[in-house]
Design a protein around this motif. Structure first.
Motif, short mmCIF file in Angstrom:
data_model
loop_
_atom_site.label_atom_id
_atom_site.label_comp_id
_atom_site.label_asym_id
_atom_site.label_seq_id
_atom_site.Cartn_x
_atom_site.Cartn_y
_atom_site.Cartn_z
N PHE A 1 0.63 -1.03 0.03
CA PHE A 1 0.01 -0.10 -0.14
C PHE A 1 0.93 1.35 -0.04
O PHE A 1 1.98 1.13 0.77
CB PHE A 1 -0.97 0.08 1.16
N SER A 2 0.33 2.18 -0.90
CA SER A 2 1.09 3.47 -0.93
C SER A 2 1.02 4.21 0.49
O SER A 2 2.09 5.03 0.81
CB SER A 2 0.84 4.22 -1.89
N PHE A 3 -0.16 4.34 1.20
CA PHE A 3 -0.41 5.12 2.15
C PHE A 3 -0.76 4.14 3.39
O PHE A 3 -1.56 3.44 3.33
CB PHE A 3 -1.79 6.08 1.61
N LEU A 4 0.02 4.31 4.44
CA LEU A 4 0.14 3.38 5.77
C LEU A 4 -0.49 3.90 6.83
O LEU A 4 -0.37 3.23 7.96
CB LEU A 4 1.39 2.83 5.88
N GLU A 5 -1.26 5.21 6.83
CA GLU A 5 -1.58 5.88 7.88
C GLU A 5 -2.77 5.18 8.70
O GLU A 5 -2.91 5.41 9.83
CB GLU A 5 -1.93 7.38 7.67
N ILE A 6 -3.48 4.33 8.10
CA ILE A 6 -4.67 3.49 8.60
C ILE A 6 -4.26 2.34 9.18
O ILE A 6 -5.06 1.69 10.12
CB ILE A 6 -5.92 3.27 7.53
N PHE A 7 -2.97 1.67 9.20
CA PHE A 7 -2.72 0.53 9.75
C PHE A 7 -1.85 0.57 10.98
O PHE A 7 -1.21 1.61 11.29
CB PHE A 7 -1.72 -0.11 8.74
N ASP A 8 -2.23 -0.56 11.97
CA ASP A 8 -1.72 -0.56 13.23
C ASP A 8 -0.20 -1.16 13.12
O ASP A 8 -0.03 -2.02 11.96
CB ASP A 8 -2.38 -0.89 14.27
N GLN A 9 0.23 -1.63 14.20
CA GLN A 9 1.76 -2.12 14.09
C GLN A 9 1.56 -3.48 13.77
O GLN A 9 2.32 -4.11 12.91
CB GLN A 9 2.52 -2.05 15.52
N SER A 10 0.45 -4.28 14.23
CA SER A 10 0.36 -5.86 13.77
C SER A 10 0.12 -5.87 12.33
O SER A 10 0.46 -6.91 11.79
CB SER A 10 -0.64 -6.30 14.57
N GLU A 11 -0.65 -4.94 11.65
CA GLU A 11 -0.92 -5.14 10.43
C GLU A 11 0.30 -4.67 9.49
O GLU A 11 0.42 -5.28 8.45
CB GLU A 11 -1.86 -4.30 10.13
N LEU A 12 0.92 -3.95 9.79
CA LEU A 12 2.19 -3.61 9.24
C LEU A 12 3.28 -4.74 9.14
O LEU A 12 3.76 -4.83 8.21
CB LEU A 12 3.03 -2.23 9.76
N GLU A 13 3.21 -5.28 10.44
CA GLU A 13 4.35 -6.52 10.56
C GLU A 13 3.83 -7.61 9.73
O GLU A 13 4.51 -8.47 9.14
CB GLU A 13 4.20 -6.99 12.03
N GLU A 14 2.57 -7.79 9.44
CA GLU A 14 1.79 -8.87 8.68
C GLU A 14 2.35 -8.44 7.19
O GLU A 14 2.74 -9.37 6.40
CB GLU A 14 0.41 -9.05 9.06
N GLN A 15 2.00 -7.34 6.87
CA GLN A 15 2.42 -7.02 5.50
C GLN A 15 3.85 -7.33 5.28
O GLN A 15 4.47 -7.79 4.01
CB GLN A 15 2.23 -5.25 5.35
N GLN A 16 4.66 -6.98 6.08
CA GLN A 16 6.38 -7.23 6.11
C GLN A 16 6.30 -8.90 5.77
O GLN A 16 7.19 -8.88 4.93
CB GLN A 16 7.16 -6.81 7.16
N ARG A 17 5.77 -9.39 6.50
CA ARG A 17 6.07 -10.99 6.41
C ARG A 17 5.65 -11.42 4.92
O ARG A 17 6.41 -12.28 4.31
CB ARG A 17 5.05 -11.70 7.64
N VAL A 18 4.49 -11.05 4.12
CA VAL A 18 4.14 -11.42 3.13
C VAL A 18 5.00 -10.86 2.13
O VAL A 18 5.36 -11.44 1.08
CB VAL A 18 2.57 -11.02 2.68
N LEU A 19 5.38 -9.53 2.35
CA LEU A 19 6.52 -8.98 1.34
C LEU A 19 7.52 -9.59 1.25
O LEU A 19 8.31 -9.88 0.09
CB LEU A 19 6.68 -7.36 1.72
#
Length: 532
Positions: A392-410
């Motif tokens: 996602f280009s804009f990350l302001e809506i995500f909390d820490q756990s969601e961002l960490e999950e995104q990193q895992r898939v990336l």
């Protein structure tokens, strides 16, 4: 009162010296290659002067004597895009019927010797044999482009230097008229123009050999163009092959991967106006595919001849504010071949506000799916569908756990790209940048958890501004409205804008600086390619 029709002209010309012996502009092409750098400058200045003033002059000597840096931007009767390179010229212009026909005639009569005698030899006119594709449009309100931009580029169709313009006449595919292209699809004749000197038995034998070949069509345009309209084989109802390219320079990879499968087939390729096929056929033939044919004049000329009665289905993308053309202006109904990438419902309306958040390619998203604003805030094209849950280009809506999950898939996607066959260096680099971006955001949240805004408004992928209130998403390319810029802007501020717009804009700026003196204002730096 009847609304005056706008006229649109598409044109291109490759300056191939190896074809000069058979070209009606042979002498002019020979002169061009005596000093191509100076001739690019002359041609650029000629267009600047002729398309910026109300009283054009045909003499290049007068143009070259103009004070460099004195040409100022004015309100022009013409809008559009022109690309000039040592290898040729490509353009799309729009205006009144009178202005377009006059301008086409002036370009046609361009004489780099400065000879203003209209009766001079045609071999001194470099644009003597150009195919001017002029059409008329009355349904569109307003101008088809926001402005007029004339750019100097390294190639009018980018292959990263893989195809030299002088190789085109020697290695390009066989040109088929719309009638010949249509005839092959109708299967009434797979043997085009057999020499009359052959015996009847030889003709029958050659015809039989060619008829055993499978006919394969290749669409050498971008994927989003193919998605809303393409040729369909009437015998099999199979659509043309989509090489799934987002830029033409990636077509060479398609040739490399598919040459063996295409080697024994009869290949028919096409694009909008013919310019991309000239190089695409060279790239494919170099991989050992011999029977390569291309549609002369492209989809444009085919639709002029056959309209809805032909084998092109859907819409023809135009790279201007018409966005796409129906097969026949007089017919309201046509077959919708596009599909929404989310729900697969029939849909073919492309818009500048609906782009892939990864690559900014145009994406087909229907109204029903767009209204799912909470679950579909950013769009992904078919090529990046697997990234929908993590990029996602804009990350302001995500909390820490969601961002960490995104990193895992990336990271999983990056590892897969590392082991896949082929050069995925750019893919890995893009994924790594996104992983780092998420990491930076996590650190910011740890310092201040109030930075998370689950109700943040959607933002434009191009300008980053809020959608709906500040920006309508049509702030880029031909979608945007005309800009009013000061003639007093200095070069340094313009270079800054170039850097803001990305790598391609910087490349165009570098190409212009190679051919124009430093005192020439860099006013024309970010065109939307008038690809044909």
């Amino acid at each position: 009162m009847t609304k005056e029709k706008q006229a649109i002209v598409l044109f291109y010309k490759y300056f191939s010296s190896s074809s000069s012996s058979s070209s009606s502009s042979s002498q002019a092409i020979e002169r061009w290659w005596e000093d191509p750098k100076d001739n690019v400058r002359k041609l650029y200045m000629w267009h600047e002067n002729n398309l910026s003033s109300s009283s054009p002059s045909s003499s290049s000597d007068k143009i070259s004597s103009l004070p460099i840096g004195r040409i100022k931007r004015r309100h022009l009767p013409l809008v559009g895009r022109i690309l000039i390179s040592t290898e040729g010229i490509s353009g799309t212009l729009s205006g009144s019927r009178k202005d377009i026909e006059t301008t086409s005639s002036n370009i046609h009569d361009y004489d780099d010797t400065g000879n203003e005698d209209n009766d001079s030899s045609s071999t001194s006119r470099i644009f003597q044999d150009v195919d001017w594709k002029i059409s008329y449009e009355s349904s569109t309100s307003g101008q088809l482009f926001p402005d007029l931009k004339i750019s100097i580029v390294k190639e009018i169709v980018s292959t990263s230097g893989l195809v030299n313009v002088n190789d085109i006449p020697l290695e390009t595919g066989k040109h088929l008229s719309p009638e010949e292209f249509h005839e092959i699809l109708e299967l009434s004749s797979l043997s085009i123009s057999l020499p009359s000197i052959q015996s009847h038995h030889q003709q029958q034998q050659q015809q039989q050999q060619q008829q055993t070949k499978e006919v394969v069509m290749i669409d050498v345009r971008n994927t989003f163009e193919h998605d809303i309209g393409h040729f369909v084989d009437p015998r099999t109802n199979m659509k043309a092959i989509d090489p799934e390219t987002t830029t033409f320079s990636s077509f060479e990879k398609f040739c490399e991967q598919n040459a063996n499968e295409l080697r024994d087939k009869k290949v028919l390729m096409y694009c909008t106006g013919g310019i991309r096929c000239e190089k695409a056929s060279v790239l494919l033939k170099r991989k050992g595919v011999e029977d390569v044919n291309q549609l002369s004049g492209g989809i444009h000329r085919y639709l002029e001849k056959y309209g809805n009665d032909g084998h092109f289905k859907g819409l023809n993308f135009t790279f201007d504010k018409r966005v796409a053309m129906k097969p026949n202006f007089a017919t309201k109904s046509y077959e919708v071949v596009g599909r929404c990438v989310e729900c697969s419902d029939p849909f073919d309306e492309l818009c500048g506000s609906r782009v892939c958040t990864v690559c900014r390619d145009l994406v087909l998203i229907c109204e029903k799916c767009r209204t799912r604003s909470k679950t579909l805030r950013e769009f992904h094209c078919k090529r990046h569908a697997a990234w929908k849950s993590c990029y996602f280009s804009f990350l302001e809506i995500f909390d820490q756990s969601e961002l960490e999950e995104q990193q895992r898939v990336l990271r999983i996607l990056r590892d897969e790209a590392s082991v896949e066959r082929g050069n995925n260096k750019n893919v890995r680099r893009t994924l790594t940048r996104q992983i780092n971006k998420a990491e930076t955001r996590i650190r910011e949240i740890k310092e201040d958890c109030h930075l998370i805004d689950p109700n943040a408004p959607r933002r434009c992928r191009s300008c980053q501004e809020q959608l709906g209130t500040v920006c309508d998403g049509k702030c880029w390319g031909f979608w945007k409205n005309a800009e009013v810029t000061s003639n007093d802007d200095d070069n340094s501020s313009k270079v800054g804008k170039i850097r803001m717009r990305g790598r391609r804009a910087k490349q165009k700026h570098e190409a212009e600086m190679e051919f124009l003196p430093e005192s020439t204002p860099s006013t024309i730096t970010m065109p939307v390619n008038g690809i044909q």
